[in-house]
Design a protein around this motif. Structure first.
Motif, PDB file in Angstrom:
ATOM      1  N   ARG A 356     -34.198   4.864 -12.555  1.00  0.00           N
ATOM      2  CA  ARG A 356     -33.357   4.946 -13.950  1.00  0.00           C
ATOM      3  C   ARG A 356     -34.144   3.769 -14.280  1.00  0.00           C
ATOM      4  O   ARG A 356     -33.812   2.737 -14.990  1.00  0.00           O
ATOM      5  N   ARG A 357     -34.991   4.680 -16.046  1.00  0.00           N
ATOM      6  CA  ARG A 357     -35.179   3.393 -17.192  1.00  0.00           C
ATOM      7  C   ARG A 357     -34.082   3.132 -17.980  1.00  0.00           C
ATOM      8  O   ARG A 357     -33.214   3.836 -18.068  1.00  0.00           O
ATOM      9  N   ASP A 360     -33.208   4.779 -21.528  1.00  0.00           N
ATOM     10  CA  ASP A 360     -32.648   5.878 -21.901  1.00  0.00           C
ATOM     11  C   ASP A 360     -31.769   6.321 -20.144  1.00  0.00           C
ATOM     12  O   ASP A 360     -30.728   7.163 -19.987  1.00  0.00           O
ATOM     13  N   GLU A 362     -32.991   7.732 -18.088  1.00  0.00           N
ATOM     14  CA  GLU A 362     -34.063   8.806 -16.580  1.00  0.00           C
ATOM     15  C   GLU A 362     -34.243   9.244 -16.015  1.00  0.00           C
ATOM     16  O   GLU A 362     -34.436   8.027 -16.029  1.00  0.00           O
ATOM     17  N   ARG A 364     -37.321   9.155 -13.022  1.00  0.00           N
ATOM     18  CA  ARG A 364     -38.563   9.426 -13.412  1.00  0.00           C
ATOM     19  C   ARG A 364     -38.914   8.646 -11.457  1.00  0.00           C
ATOM     20  O   ARG A 364     -38.732   7.973 -10.886  1.00  0.00           O
ATOM     21  N   SER A 391     -43.995  11.619 -12.240  1.00  0.00           N
ATOM     22  CA  SER A 391     -42.656  12.825 -12.007  1.00  0.00           C
ATOM     23  C   SER A 391     -43.052  13.584 -12.691  1.00  0.00           C
ATOM     24  O   SER A 391     -42.420  14.754 -12.217  1.00  0.00           O
TER      25      SER A 391
END
Length: 778
Positions: A356-357, A360, A362, A364, A391
């Protein structure tokens, strides 16, 4: 006793004075009481003055002299005087006290003299030793001066020979000394700088920075910095300047500077920065980044591109645990086990994890590959790895899996029977429709050779399997008869082609009913052939006002009207509005040409019209028109021949639909599909051609391969193949390479018009590089 002598040594002068006082007092007392006793006076006077000599003698002579004087005094008193006992005792007491004091004083003086002698002797030895040391010091000083002079000469030579530049500045920034090496750095001699301001050497952009740093220095402090300098050629060079502030007097000081040429290093640093920037850019393009974890120092380093994958700012260097927190909780054990295995078993690893970035959130997919780094003893000291964002690949894989599932659903729902065979033609998969077609279960079909299916023997003899054509990339279509498990014969259309992975795919379609209908239709066509052959076109004659003056009886078969009924009809009652408009326009144009005297008098025009029949439906007719003329060539009427082309129009519609279908298939086909005329010009090119060549598909139209810039040898190969198909009318297959290990299978097929003439050729090119590689491994 020693303490007594030490005490006596301190008071000997006082004792000597006391002895003189006692002797003198005795003399005075005798003169007062016994003025007539001159001998007494003379003896005491002698003792008084003898003391001056006694104290100058050594102790033993002084002691003997004292006893002799005492004896002489007592002898003289006894022999020559008639002194009474009291006076005699008094004189003896005085004489004895004086003599003892004088002897003791002599003793002390002797001791003092001896001490002074030895002290003088020691002082003499010390003086001689000091003189010797002074001489040695003078020699050492002389030698030191010589060595210092040699060192100064050596230092001066060293300063003049080293590549680094030494220079000194005063408090105002004026150059007071410059080493000769400056000529190698700037191209100017050292004397050109002496007496000049520092600005003559340092680039203006860096001058203020250097002066600010100099003003911050205290006595004895050092600073170092990189600055640009100006060369004689006007170019900028880089030096690393080390400065020391040195105090000369109470109020004056100077700056001692050492400048080292770092121009090449700066250039190398710029190249390194560029290389790192290129590396970062390549990492960014590849969506990858490197990292390193040092075990003993517990220090983690990550390239900026690798940090960006985790949503962490590129200018940060987070701890290893902070980066690990981005890993999805379910995947952390996998990452931890891989890391521990690399440390303990000393083996590289490659894993796929989800993160999880940080910025943000997101999700990946990251592919992490790493290997251990060892010291000289083979101990693991660090782990070095590369992370890559996969991804999109994962999404593509998931989409592929979903597509395969949909494909599997479509296969299972398909009405046609579908069979998948291995490269050896062993059946590995079938759908439900195929089992129904043969009336057999899957277990009875899977694992068998395709020839083992229940085909009718005569059918296989008439249309044997052509795996050679399938291997060549062709789709082979045949009609064969299979025998259902119930014994019923079924006619199937079997289409077989090879898939990219080398497996075969065959589609079985039950065409039994279609074949029966085709047979029935053929019989009907035979029955109505005679009637169709006797059908005549409709001939019509009109005046110049478009009124019908004659129409042939075949109008009945065409439109249902009798000749009389047709003559009585108006054009707008027979011809559809759009067709009537085109007909009137054509008529007006032709009449205008006749009025101008233009055009070929024998010209024949053709127009297609939509007309109403008596039965209430429309038909399409092809109207061939010619102007009727009198003897002088003047137009007097129009004759036309109408032919029913409804079927032809239907075929055109179907053909158009077919062409649209073909276009849709061609546009989405991975093979390169092209059409050519006899002059080798492109009539059509599908998008696959653009993907392979990079040339837009519309740029192909109307151009030859040569005009498009393809290699001459390939152009000759292609044109010879197209020419042969045009001449022979037979399909042709060509395999060729486009370089870079790319092999193409090129099929050329002739296209014929309704009259059977070859009007164009259609080509299909397929990439067979994998097949070539599989068959001819290196």
């Amino acid at each position: 006793m020693s303490s007594f002598f030490r005490f006596f040594e301190k008071v000997w002068q006082e004792l000597l004075f006391l002895a003189f006082v006692i002797s003198g007092s005795g003399v005075i007392a005798i003169l007062i009481h016994r003025p007539d006793a001159k001998l007494h006076y003379a003896g005491l006077y002698l003792l008084l003055f003898a003391g001056f000599f006694l104290v100058r003698l050594r102790f033993l002579p002084a002691l003997l002299a004292s006893f002799m004087l005492y004896a002489i005094l007592n002898g003289s008193l006894y022999l020559f005087t008639d002194i009474d006992g009291k006076t005699f005792f008094f004189i003896n007491l005085l004489a004895l006290s004086s003599l003892i004091l004088h002897a003791m004083t002599a003793y002390l003086i002797e001791i003092r003299d001896k001490e002074r002698f030895w002290e003088n002797l020691r002082l003499q030895e010390i003086s001689q030793s000091g003189i010797k040391k002074i001489k040695n010091l003078e020699e050492a000083l002389h030698k030191g001066k010589s060595e210092t002079r040699m060192k100064e000469d050596k230092y001066q030579s060293l300063v003049e020979e080293i590549n680094d530049v030494l220079f000194t500045l005063d408090a105002e920034g004026m150059i007071s000394y410059m080493s000769p090496a400056v000529v190698n750095l700037t191209g100017r001699a050292a004397n050109e700088y002496i007496g000049s301001h520092l600005l003559f050497l340092i680039h203006p952009d860096d001058y203020s920075t250097l002066m600010t740093n100099l003003q911050k220095l205290d006595d004895g402090d050092h600073i170092q910095g990189d600055y640009m300098i100006r060369t004689k050629a006007g170019e900028a060079a880089w030096v690393r300047v080390s400065v020391k502030k040195q105090k000369r007097t109470e109020k004056k000081f100077e700056y001692q500077c050492l400048a080292t040429d770092i121009t090449r290093r700066k250039s190398a640093e710029k190249e390194l920065e560029k290389t790192l920037a290129d590396l970062h850019r390549s990492h960014k393009i590849a969506r990858s980044g490197s990292w390193k974890f040092e075990l003993q120092a517990n220090r983690f380093y990550s390239a900026p591109a690798a940090l960006e994958l985790f949503g962490i700012a590129a200018d940060q260097q987070p701890e290893f645990d902070e980066v690990a927190e981005c890993i999805v909780a379910d995947d952390r054990p996998t990452a931890r086990e891989a890391m521990m295995r690399a440390i303990k078993e000393k083996e590289p690893y490659s894993i796929t994890i989800r993160i999880r970035r940080k910025n943000d959130g997101e999700l990946r997919y990251i592919k992490s590959a790493a290997e251990p780094e060892f010291d000289k003893n083979g101990k693991v000291i660090a782990i070095i790895g590369v992370n890559q964002d996969i991804s999109e690949q994962k999404q593509a894989e998931e989409a592929l899996i979903a597509s395969e599932l949909r494909y599997r659903e479509l296969i299972e729902l398909a009405a046609d029977g579908i069979l998948i065979g291995s490269p050896d033609a062993i059946i590995i998969d079938i759908n439900q429709s195929l089992t129904k077609l043969f009336g057999l279960g899957k277990e009875a079909i899977l694992g068998k050779h395709i020839r083992a299916l229940p085909f009718k023997k005569e059918s296989l003899e008439q249309t044997p399997f052509r795996f050679d054509l399938v291997d060549a990339g062709l789709t082979v279509s045949n009609e064969r008869t299979i025998i259902h498990s119930s014994g019923r014969e079924i006619i199937v259309e079997m289409r077989t082609k090879q898939m990219p992975n080398g497996e075969y795919q065959s589609i079985f379609r039950d065409v039994t009913q279609r074949k029966q209908l085709e047979e029935s239709l053929r019989e009907r066509e035979e029955k109505f052939r005679m009637i169709a052959e006797n059908v005549s076109d409709v001939i019509t004659i009109n005046d110049l006002e478009m009124n019908i003056s004659y129409i042939s009886p075949s109008i009945v078969r065409l439109m249902g009207y009798t000749a009389e009924e047709a003559i009585a009809q108006r054009l707008d009652e027979i011809v559809a509005p759009e067709s009537l408009e085109r007909l009137n326009k054509l008529y007006a144009e032709q009449m205008a040409m006749e009025a101008r005297g233009e055009g070929d008098p024998g010209r024949i025009l053709t127009i297609e019209l939509e007309e109403y029949t008596k039965w209430g439906r429309t038909i399409w007719v092809e109207l061939t028109i010619k102007v009727l003329r009198d003897e002088i060539g003047a137009p007097v009427g129009i004759i036309s021949v109408a032919r029913d082309i409804s079927a032809h129009k239907k075929l055109e519609t179907e053909l158009k639909a077919s062409e649209e279908q073909f276009k849709a298939l061609a546009e989405n086909n991975l093979d390169i599909i092209l059409r050519f005329d006899r002059k080798y010009r492109h009539l059509y090119a599908n998008p696959a051609a653009e993907k392979l060549t990079g040339i837009p598909a519309e740029n192909f139209i109307g151009k030859t391969h040569k005009e498009l810039g393809f290699p001459p040898e390939l152009c000759r190969l292609w044109e010879d193949g197209i020419k042969e198909v045009f001449e022979t009318g037979q399909p042709k297959k060509i395999e060729f390479t486009m370089g870079n290990d790319i092999w193409m299978d090129w099929r050329i097929i002739p296209e014929r018009n309704p009259d059977g003439e070859i009007c164009a050729v259609m080509t299909s090119a397929r990439d067979i590089s994998r097949i070539k590689k599989h068959r001819c491994p290196k």
